[in-house]
Design an enzyme around this catalytic site. Structure first.
Site, PDB file in Angstrom:
ATOM      1  N   ILE A 315       0.621  30.519  49.923  1.00 45.54           N
ATOM      2  CA  ILE A 315      -0.613  30.316  50.683  1.00 45.54           C
ATOM      3  C   ILE A 315      -1.835  30.724  49.881  1.00 45.54           C
ATOM      4  O   ILE A 315      -2.957  30.502  50.303  1.00 45.54           O
ATOM      5  CB  ILE A 315      -0.603  31.082  52.024  1.00 45.54           C
ATOM      6  CG1 ILE A 315      -0.144  32.519  51.817  1.00 45.54           C
ATOM      7  CG2 ILE A 315       0.231  30.382  53.042  1.00 45.54           C
ATOM      8  CD1 ILE A 315      -0.184  33.345  53.085  1.00 45.54           C
ATOM      9  N   GLY A 316      -1.659  31.291  48.741  1.00 41.44           N
ATOM     10  CA  GLY A 316      -2.829  31.641  47.959  1.00 41.44           C
ATOM     11  C   GLY A 316      -2.428  32.357  46.689  1.00 41.44           C
ATOM     12  O   GLY A 316      -1.294  32.828  46.553  1.00 41.44           O
ATOM     13  N   GLY A 318      -4.286  35.083  43.848  1.00 40.63           N
ATOM     14  CA  GLY A 318      -5.486  35.831  43.473  1.00 40.63           C
ATOM     15  C   GLY A 318      -5.206  36.693  42.273  1.00 40.63           C
ATOM     16  O   GLY A 318      -4.202  36.520  41.582  1.00 40.63           O
ATOM     17  N   GLY A 319      -6.094  37.619  42.051  1.00 41.20           N
ATOM     18  CA  GLY A 319      -5.982  38.473  40.887  1.00 41.20           C
ATOM     19  C   GLY A 319      -4.711  39.312  40.871  1.00 41.20           C
ATOM     20  O   GLY A 319      -4.216  39.662  39.814  1.00 41.20           O
ATOM     21  N   GLY A 321      -1.764  38.465  42.230  1.00 41.66           N
ATOM     22  CA  GLY A 321      -0.519  37.720  42.185  1.00 41.66           C
ATOM     23  C   GLY A 321      -0.482  36.630  43.229  1.00 41.66           C
ATOM     24  O   GLY A 321      -1.505  36.257  43.795  1.00 41.66           O
ATOM     25  N   VAL A 323       0.664  34.851  46.835  1.00 40.85           N
ATOM     26  CA  VAL A 323       0.931  35.238  48.220  1.00 40.85           C
ATOM     27  C   VAL A 323       1.740  34.137  48.904  1.00 40.85           C
ATOM     28  O   VAL A 323       1.406  32.961  48.800  1.00 40.85           O
ATOM     29  CB  VAL A 323      -0.380  35.473  48.993  1.00 40.85           C
ATOM     30  CG1 VAL A 323      -0.089  35.959  50.391  1.00 40.85           C
ATOM     31  CG2 VAL A 323      -1.254  36.468  48.262  1.00 40.85           C
ATOM     32  N   LYS A 337       3.046  39.470  49.218  1.00 47.46           N
ATOM     33  CA  LYS A 337       2.263  39.411  47.987  1.00 47.46           C
ATOM     34  C   LYS A 337       3.112  39.893  46.838  1.00 47.46           C
ATOM     35  O   LYS A 337       3.589  41.025  46.839  1.00 47.46           O
ATOM     36  CB  LYS A 337       1.013  40.281  48.153  1.00 47.46           C
ATOM     37  CG  LYS A 337       0.191  40.389  46.912  1.00 47.46           C
ATOM     38  CD  LYS A 337      -1.149  41.021  47.184  1.00 47.46           C
ATOM     39  CE  LYS A 337      -2.058  40.036  47.874  1.00 47.46           C
ATOM     40  NZ  LYS A 337      -3.406  40.580  48.066  1.00 47.46           N
ATOM     41  N   ASP A 435     -12.234  46.613  46.122  1.00 46.53           N
ATOM     42  CA  ASP A 435     -12.260  45.178  45.841  1.00 46.53           C
ATOM     43  C   ASP A 435     -12.705  44.396  47.077  1.00 46.53           C
ATOM     44  O   ASP A 435     -12.071  43.437  47.487  1.00 46.53           O
ATOM     45  CB  ASP A 435     -10.868  44.727  45.370  1.00 46.53           C
ATOM     46  CG  ASP A 435     -10.858  43.300  44.847  1.00 46.53           C
ATOM     47  OD1 ASP A 435     -11.953  42.781  44.538  1.00 46.53           O
ATOM     48  OD2 ASP A 435      -9.772  42.710  44.760  1.00 46.53           O
TER      49      ASP A 435
HETATM   50  N1  LIG Z   1      -1.925  38.589  55.065  1.00 49.97           N
HETATM   51  C1  LIG Z   1      -2.351  37.349  54.777  1.00 49.97           C
HETATM   52  N2  LIG Z   1      -2.326  36.384  55.710  1.00 49.97           N
HETATM   53  C2  LIG Z   1      -2.766  35.142  55.425  1.00 49.97           C
HETATM   54  N3  LIG Z   1      -3.254  34.766  54.241  1.00 49.97           N
HETATM   55  C3  LIG Z   1      -3.313  35.662  53.256  1.00 49.97           C
HETATM   56  C4  LIG Z   1      -2.862  37.001  53.472  1.00 49.97           C
HETATM   57  N4  LIG Z   1      -3.048  37.693  52.331  1.00 49.97           N
HETATM   58  C5  LIG Z   1      -3.588  36.815  51.443  1.00 49.97           C
HETATM   59  N5  LIG Z   1      -3.747  35.600  51.992  1.00 49.97           N
HETATM   60  C6  LIG Z   1      -4.301  34.416  51.331  1.00 49.97           C
HETATM   61  O1  LIG Z   1      -3.909  34.412  49.979  1.00 49.97           O
HETATM   62  C7  LIG Z   1      -5.060  34.382  49.125  1.00 49.97           C
HETATM   63  C8  LIG Z   1      -4.814  35.150  47.855  1.00 49.97           C
HETATM   64  O2  LIG Z   1      -4.777  36.519  48.135  1.00 49.97           O
HETATM   65  P1  LIG Z   1      -5.006  37.619  47.048  1.00 49.97           P
HETATM   66  O3  LIG Z   1      -3.833  37.642  46.138  1.00 49.97           O
HETATM   67  O4  LIG Z   1      -5.345  38.871  47.761  1.00 49.97           O
HETATM   68  O5  LIG Z   1      -6.195  37.131  46.157  1.00 49.97           O
HETATM   69  P2  LIG Z   1      -7.747  37.122  46.441  1.00 49.97           P
HETATM   70  O6  LIG Z   1      -8.017  38.181  47.434  1.00 49.97           O
HETATM   71  O7  LIG Z   1      -8.330  37.398  45.099  1.00 49.97           O
HETATM   72  O8  LIG Z   1      -8.061  35.746  46.942  1.00 49.97           O
HETATM   73  C9  LIG Z   1      -6.181  34.955  49.970  1.00 49.97           C
HETATM   74  O9  LIG Z   1      -7.428  34.493  49.552  1.00 49.97           O
HETATM   75  C10 LIG Z   1      -5.818  34.482  51.365  1.00 49.97           C
HETATM   76  O10 LIG Z   1      -6.338  33.191  51.602  1.00 49.97           O
HETATM   77 MG   LIG Z   2      -6.919  39.477  48.417  1.00 51.35          MG
END
Ligand SMILES: Nc1ncnc2c1ncn2[C@@H]1O[C@H](COP(=O)(O)OP(=O)(O)O)[C@@H](O)[C@H]1O
Ligand SMILES: [Mg+2]
Ligand SMILES: *[C@@H]1O[C@H](CO)[C@@H](O)[C@H](O)[C@H]1NC(C)=O
Ligand SMILES: *[C@@H]1O[C@H](CO)[C@@H](O)[C@H](O)[C@H]1NC(C)=O
Ligand SMILES: *[C@@H]1O[C@H](CO)[C@@H](O)[C@H](O)[C@H]1NC(C)=O
Ligand SMILES: *[C@@H]1O[C@H](CO)[C@@H](O)[C@H](O)[C@H]1NC(C)=O
Ligand SMILES: *[C@@H]1O[C@H](CO)[C@@H](O)[C@H](O)[C@H]1NC(C)=O
Ligand SMILES: *[C@@H]1O[C@H](CO)[C@@H](O)[C@H](O)[C@H]1NC(C)=O
Length: 624
Positions: A315-316, A318-319, A321, A323, A337, A435
């Site tokens: 689903i995403g 980020g820095g 790793g 998710v 994550k 952050d």
């Molecule tokens: N608990 C969660 N529930 C739903 N979506 C999430 C959750 N945690 C993270 N995400 C999604 O995954 C993406 C990547 O998260 P993350 O690794 O924290 O990187 P960043 O915060 O730099 O975007 C987030 O931007 C968010 O859209």
């Molecule tokens: Mg994040």
């Protein structure tokens, strides 16, 4: 036994004094300052094979510790020799206190993080061997100041960026230099290349220079390159083929090419979908915290569901790793994550998470558990279905005429402030988020905000890409003093919160190239507007038209205080919450529309009564 000084013989007295002196010595100075630095080094490591098990901090000197060599007479540490010991984690910057160190040999381990910059203080260093670890990030130019270095072995790591110009003077006295198999880029400084033109640079795809083995020449100019020659025969006038034949051939080739690509893509897709995304390897553990709403799923349930995670569940990213969404049969879904970053050590990871697991607040994403195995570290969170604030404000939804109304924005501003205030003032020990950014503010279906990733900044040594500092020194959410010193404080969070508030008020991104020539960052732009007395121009036009302006100006003033360049001028988060709550007290509820009821109760505080907040210009905060 009772013994007074009177009936002691002189010899006995001497013995007693000696005993007292030794005792005092032992108690007062458990280990010398070099030992303390080395203990810090040990603390930050994972040592699965017990290579450092005899590093006992009740020894007076570290000279008998495994891997440590001292000078015979003075007992100062001159060598750390710990190759191939399965050590992982970051290297303590405190090693810079070992002033007489001549050799640092840590090759064939799994150390990660940046090369500690204080290493440049090790002026006696002659041998630096860090081959075959996982060091990453840029090489600090200050390392070029190691005047006595003879051997610098950095091959087989993950170092990025250029070879610093300062290495030009370093290499003049270097006997051996190797940076092969990293991810370095840019031009090798000329002096370095003149001294080492052999196989010192292999396997760095983006490194360039003339005459080094394994280096491509820099700035290949396409005009001079003879690469265009082979295409000449295809030109009609040099070939006997007719134009029609050529077109048919090209079309045929084109189709065959496309077909080939399609087959490759399908093959790859099929393989990927059966790829297991999370493999725990042997000897991991899953810890699920109790508490939160409902019955927590058991480790077994989590483990079973985790085996079914595939690429499509991402689903995403980020820095920290990737998710994933974790579907569970009898429980609401969760988010997993997978940390890719460099961890200080598994031990401190688990301790820290035990603390974070106890944190519970409406506006914080609940950490449900974690998984720690040698190969992978996972964090398990509640899943939030509403995406993140960045997507809400700047994502595609906006283009489809979806307007984020004021009550939603206000609700988010207040919720985030409450979450942060709880971390700063409601937790023991207090937690610095480190952050705060719009992608770390997650939303539920009601647009209630939840802060995520709190406390991780401390846990994970940030890799270079995560902090969004662009080349021109443009900062998005990062407080200027944090970018300089790297030391996170509550006030760093307050600054980031100010940027979030500005994002909500202006509808602009934290980094927006279109703002002005001078400022690509929102905070700088607003500061500039403010000093010209034009701060209200920062507010989103839509908001200005649909919401009675005075409320927004107070919020803008709050944001302006939060982004003060001087950390001491920034308010505390609980003060911010107090101010924002004035709106609810005066009947401006998050769920209501912009029905600003008259300020009936004179005993309610005026915004101007709150220390640190003044109305802008001639505006009144609450007109009656
Ligand atoms: N608990 C969660 N529930 C739903 N979506 C999430 C959750 N945690 C993270 N995400 C999604 O995954 C993406 C990547 O998260 P993350 O690794 O924290 O990187 P960043 O915060 O730099 O975007 C987030 O931007 C968010 O859209
Ligand atoms: Mg994040
Ligand atoms: C460290 O040394 C002291 C005495 O020198 C001893 O009592 C203690 O058990 C040792 N600790 C370890 C972890 O070896
Ligand atoms: C210290 O002394 C030992 C034996 O006395 C000797 O073998 C060793 O080489 C000496 N080390 C140094 C660094 O002088
Ligand atoms: C060190 O790690 C490697 C691979 O992870 C493993 O094969 C080896 O057995 C480990 N060494 C020891 C001494 O445990
Ligand atoms: C390293 O050297 C610099 C300048 O010489 C000094 O300011 C700094 O305190 C030193 N750091 C350590 C850890 O000794
Ligand atoms: C390559 O290095 C050697 C010695 O290090 C030096 O003598 C020689 O001039 C260098 N060659 C070039 C082309 O720079
Ligand atoms: C540097 O390291 C690489 C990779 O291990 C090796 O192939 C190369 O020969 C080394 N270069 C020198 C000069 O030793």
């Amino acid at each position: 036994m009772t013994m007074t000084l009177k009936n002691l013989s002189p010899g006995g007295l001497l013995q007693l004094i000696l005993l007292l002196v030794t005792l005092h010595y032992r108690v007062g100075e458990a280990v010398n300052s070099e030992g303390i630095a080395l203990q810090d080094f040990k603390q930050r490591l994972d040592d699965p094979v017990g290579a450092l098990s005899n590093w006992n901090d009740s020894d007076i000197t570290p000279c008998n510790w495994k891997g440590i060599v001292c000078q015979n007479l003075t007992n100062v540490v001159i060598s750390i020799n710990l190759p191939s010991r399965n050590l992982s984690g970051i290297v303590s910057p405190q090693l810079a206190n070992l002033k007489y160190l001549e050799q640092l040999k840590l090759h064939n381990n799994n150390f990660c993080g940046k090369l500690p910059e204080p290493f440049s203080n090790l002026t006696n260093l002659r041998v630096l061997n860090l081959r075959k670890n996982a060091f990453s990030g840029y090489i600090a130019p200050s390392l070029g100041m190691l005047k006595n270095l003879r051997i610098m072995e950095l091959a087989n790591n993950k170092l990025e960026g250029p070879i610093p110009e300062s290495f030009g003077s370093l290499v003049t006295h270097l006997k051996y230099f190797n940076v092969s198999n990293n991810q370095l880029s840019g031009k090798v400084p000329e002096e370095v290349l003149r001294r080492f033109n052999g196989s010192s640079y292999l396997g760095n795809a983006n490194l360039c220079g003339v005459s080094g083995v394994g280096l491509s020449p820099c700035t290949p100019s396409p005009a001079l390159a003879p690469a265009s020659e082979p295409s000449l025969p295809l030109r009609p006038h040099t070939s006997s083929l007719s134009l029609v034949q050529i077109i048919l051939m090209s079309v045929g080739l084109f189709l065959a090419f496309k077909f080939g690509i399609a087959v490759l893509l399908i093959l790859r897709w099929m393989r990927k979908d059966t790829d297991i995304e999370i493999s725990l390897g042997a000897g991991g553990k899953i810890v699920m915290f109790q508490g939160g709403h409902g019955v927590a799923p058991t480790s077994r349930e989590i483990l079973r569901a985790m085996r079914l995670i595939r690429k499509k569940h991402i689903i995403g990213e980020g820095g920290y790793g990737v998710v994933y969404k974790l579907e569970l049969k009898d429980h609401p879904p969760m988010a997993i994550k997978k940390l890719k970053a460099c961890l200080e050590s598994a031990r401190s990871f688990e301790n820290e998470l035990d603390t974070l697991g106890t944190v519970k607040h409406r506006n914080l994403v609940k950490l449900r558990g974690f998984c720690s195995s040698p190969s992978v570290k996972l964090l398990i969170y509640d899943f939030l279905p509403g995406g993140n604030l960045d997507q809400l404000l700047h994502g595609e939804k906006m283009e489809k005429d979806f307007v984020v109304d004021w009550p939603i924005r206000y609700r988010i501003a207040l919720g985030v402030a409450r979450g942060l205030a709880y971390l700063h003032h409601g937790c023991a020990p207090r937690i610095i988020h480190g952050d705060v950014s719009s992608s770390n503010i997650l939303l539920d279906t009601e647009f209630e905000p939840y802060l995520s990733d709190f406390g991780l900044a401390k846990l994970v040594t940030a890799n270079d890409t995560h902090v969004s500092v662009t080349v021109g020194g443009t900062l998005g959410y990062v407080a200027p003093e944090f970018a300089k010193s790297g030391k996170a404080t509550e006030k760093v969070d307050v600054y980031s919160y100010g940027v979030i508030l500005l994002e909500l008020l202006s509808g602009r991104r934290a980094v927006d190239e279109s703002l002005s020539d001078e400022y690509a960052n929102l905070a700088g732009w607003v500061r500039d507007l403010h000093s010209n007395g034009k701060a209200t121009e920062a507010i989103d036009e839509y908001l200005r038209e649909t919401v009675a302006g005075v409320d927004l100006d107070l919020l803008l003033e709050v944001a302006y205080h939060c982004i003060s360049l001087n950390p001491h001028d920034r308010p505390q988060m609980n003060k911010v919450v107090e101010t924002l709550e004035i709106f609810t007290e005066t009947g401006y509820s998050p769920s209501g529309t912009s029905a600003r009821t008259s300020h009936a109760d004179p005993s309610k505080p005026l915004a101007s009564d709150i220390p640190g907040f003044r109305p802008i210009g001639s505006y009144f905060i609450f007109d009656t």
